[in-house]
Write an enzyme that holds these catalytic residues in place. Structure first.
Site, short mmCIF file in Angstrom:
data_model
loop_
_atom_site.label_atom_id
_atom_site.label_comp_id
_atom_site.label_asym_id
_atom_site.label_seq_id
_atom_site.Cartn_x
_atom_site.Cartn_y
_atom_site.Cartn_z
N GLY A 1 43.16 31.54 36.08
CA GLY A 1 42.43 32.78 35.90
C GLY A 1 41.93 32.94 34.48
O GLY A 1 42.66 32.70 33.52
N VAL B 1 42.00 29.17 43.37
CA VAL B 1 43.42 28.89 43.63
C VAL B 1 43.74 29.31 45.07
O VAL B 1 43.40 30.41 45.49
CB VAL B 1 44.32 29.66 42.64
CG1 VAL B 1 45.79 29.40 42.96
CG2 VAL B 1 44.01 29.24 41.21
N GLU C 1 35.65 57.06 34.91
CA GLU C 1 34.66 56.35 34.10
C GLU C 1 33.41 56.01 34.92
O GLU C 1 32.29 56.09 34.42
CB GLU C 1 35.26 55.08 33.50
CG GLU C 1 36.28 55.38 32.39
CD GLU C 1 36.53 54.18 31.47
OE1 GLU C 1 36.56 53.05 32.00
OE2 GLU C 1 36.71 54.38 30.26
#
Lengths: 410, 410
Positions: B13, B84, B174
């Site tokens: 990652g 993955v 947000e």
């Protein structure tokens, strides 16, 4: 003439024919000679010959439209933003969604509608390049298909990137010309391999642009095929659904899965005209030589709602912007003559076909000018932009060319 | 140490935790000390704390992402673009879609997934602000709803312009902050009256941003309500469908028709982690103080897949970018210690919460810095941009700040 009894001139539609008639009358008639009213659904005029560019997303729709107040003088012409429901030529009235108008002289310039020839599902599931709203819907729909691609499971994705254009007439070919410019940009924007995208053009005739010079047609086909367009000629669309289209060629039926089908194969006159009792062929009134509707001394028809026979080949002139703009000159002159009581000055409309250029995206085109001169490539693309700018000049002079013109030649 | 037996460090990652660990190791370790491999699904890193801006369309997604090759030196770190599938910690192997890797030391930084708590239809029909693909899909979906509006019959239109945000946590608030900036632009672009657009925020808790300072929460709510956001607090989403959502409050059930539902109310760790046999809570591994997975001396977990208890309040730290980046410092230092055989240098991770600022669009924000100082308005908005740029500085220095930074402060 008594200024207290100024005749009412009502113009329906602010397309090429209607708006240009209004602008011509505004230049010709004095404030006291007539009450002129222009009726339009939107408070802007749009250039229907540029809509395919807005639909492909290669130019912004604001460049395609012009606020009506920018070209109309409010002291000379009243503008009514409303939708025409029906015309009553016997009572000389026009019914609008929010009112009614009486006229002494009427100009019908209500433009075209898509003609789907009764093909199943086409009206419901295919897009058509008809106006600003539908053009930007097509643009956003294409963007949305690209955006969805990387969010879908593998087996469901191909149809998102398959784009079908129904019809290889002028609009179809010009739209494909824009798409071959636009698709690589979209592939980059959404991280998609260009090879995944299919552009398919289905045309019932054995060749694109039937009737056009064969050498030019081949030039356009080569250009588009080299950029990935697959032509399916002599092929009929049988049905359109949310999943795509079913086509047939020589009795062989094929299903093409596609989330985007744009129908660009047929136009007809506005259906309001036939609903109002005028005799029409596909919504078009076969006008008298002076552009009046047969049997109505006070009704003129211009643009795509007017049908005019080219005597040389005994076939109608195609409904083009060029002819609509020229009709507006004759129509305005004839209304001015009637308003001034000089019926003897009524003119016949004589089209003057200066040329026809078909764009192939921003930097290529092909066409014929001066009757028989063929143009290709860069030269033709520049000529096309000059033609586009020329109209803006005619409509609103230099300032409009600077505001909305195609000024990036290369 | 024998350079022929360099240990394999594999980092899964390239989010805040994984990529920052890689960059730290690249700075700390010499070329001959370890083979470092970074695995990521895409060839870019993205800033998940900026995704809501891409989703609202207020910044372009290319500003949110950074090509991995721009921050990784290929002579020090091998980059493998792959997905993955599973980790096998007993055999020290990682199964990828297109291969397999063996490791001596593993870093799991596989990030978050949306947690839908089993609410019916949410996974299928709601959008989530999860990655670049889903963020730009939301942007295009919103644009498409606006584009469709003027092409639909009147009675079908309202739901196109109703936007539901599920959750009034950090992401929800947000995102709403960006939408109140973006909606007026879209109204202008598509000729739509701002009053037609509804922005609805549904939150199960009795207040937005539960746990946050009440004064700041009120500031944010006032700001958003003044710009047209309707809050439905203490309200639970029962079901989501293509037509909208069904909510309930105090046993009163209501249907809200909306073509756009964005779920921003829950995140969990990547489900690969639990599928791989690690003990998890909502996909998060409760890590040891040195960030290793319990029972595995050679597996570190950073970022949203790591669960860390804040002893002061006996609750987990929220999974934030700030903590992920700090974890990467400790994780890289600990791996360097192990690679060099200096186990005694293993550090405990101690988070240092410098502050929390919640943006409200481009030019407003609110938050807490230095432990207890409240910030509002312009000051807070500038602080938020400084925080955003600071990370870019840490990751790639000045050149990255100049390329991807938020440099327009006002």
């Amino acid at each position: 003439m008594n200024t207290l009894k100024r005749p009412n001139v009502v113009i329906l539609g602010a397309g090429y024919g209607g708006l240009m008639t209004a602008v011509n009358l505004q230049r010709t008639l004095g404030v006291n000679e007539a009450n002129i009213t222009l009726v339009n659904k939107h408070d802007y005029h749009y250039q229907s010959t540029w809509l395919h560019e807005g639909a492909a997303g290669t130019i912004h729709h604001d460049q395609i439209r012009i606020p009506i107040k920018d070209v109309i003088q409010s002291n000379k012409i009243d503008f009514v933003k409303d939708t025409v429901v029906e015309i009553n030529p016997k009572e000389k009235k026009v019914k609008l969604e929010n009112g009614e108008l009486s006229y002494d002289y009427l100009v019908i310039g209500l433009g075209f509608e898509a003609e789907t020839f009764g093909i199943k599902g086409l009206k419901e599931y295919a897009f058509s390049i008809a106006n600003i709203n539908s053009a930007r819907l097509i643009r956003e729909h294409i963007d949305y298909c690209f955006a969805r691609y990387n969010n879908e499971p593998e087996e469901k994705r191909d149809e998102l990137l398959t784009f079908v254009v129904g019809g290889a007439g002028f609009t179809g070919i010009e739209f494909l010309g824009e798409l071959v410019n636009r698709i690589p940009q979209l592939c980059q924007e959404f991280d998609i391999d260009r090879k995944k995208v299919r552009l398919i053009c289905v045309e019932a005739a054995p060749t694109p642009l039937p009737g056009f010079n064969q050498q030019l047609v081949e030039y356009a086909m080569d250009y588009l095929e080299q950029r990935g367009v697959e032509f399916k000629l002599g092929t009929i669309i049988k049905e359109c659904s949310p999943e795509g289209i079913i086509v047939s060629k020589d009795d062989e039926v094929e299903e093409i899965k596609a989330k985007t089908v744009v129908w660009a194969a047929g136009v007809r006159g506005n259906s309001i005209v036939e609903k109002s009792g005028f005799e029409t062929m596909r919504g078009r009134v076969k006008v008298e030589p002076d552009l009046r509707a047969p049997g109505y001394e006070d009704v003129f028809v211009v643009g795509d709602c007017a049908l005019l026979i080219n005597e040389e080949i005994n076939r109608p002139y195609p409904p083009t912007a060029q002819i609509a703009i020229q009709m507006a000159d004759t129509c305005a002159a004839n209304i001015a003559a009637l308003v001034r009581g000089k019926e003897e000055e009524i003119q016949k409309f004589v089209p003057n076909i200066r040329g026809t250029v078909c764009s192939l995206g921003h930097d290529d085109a092909m066409g014929i000018i001066f009757g028989n001169r063929k143009l290709y490539g860069t030269q033709a693309a520049i000529m096309k932009k000059i033609i586009d700018n020329r109209y803006l000049w005619k409509l609103g002079g230099l300032s409009l060319v600077l505001k909305k013109g195609k000024l990036k030649f290369f």
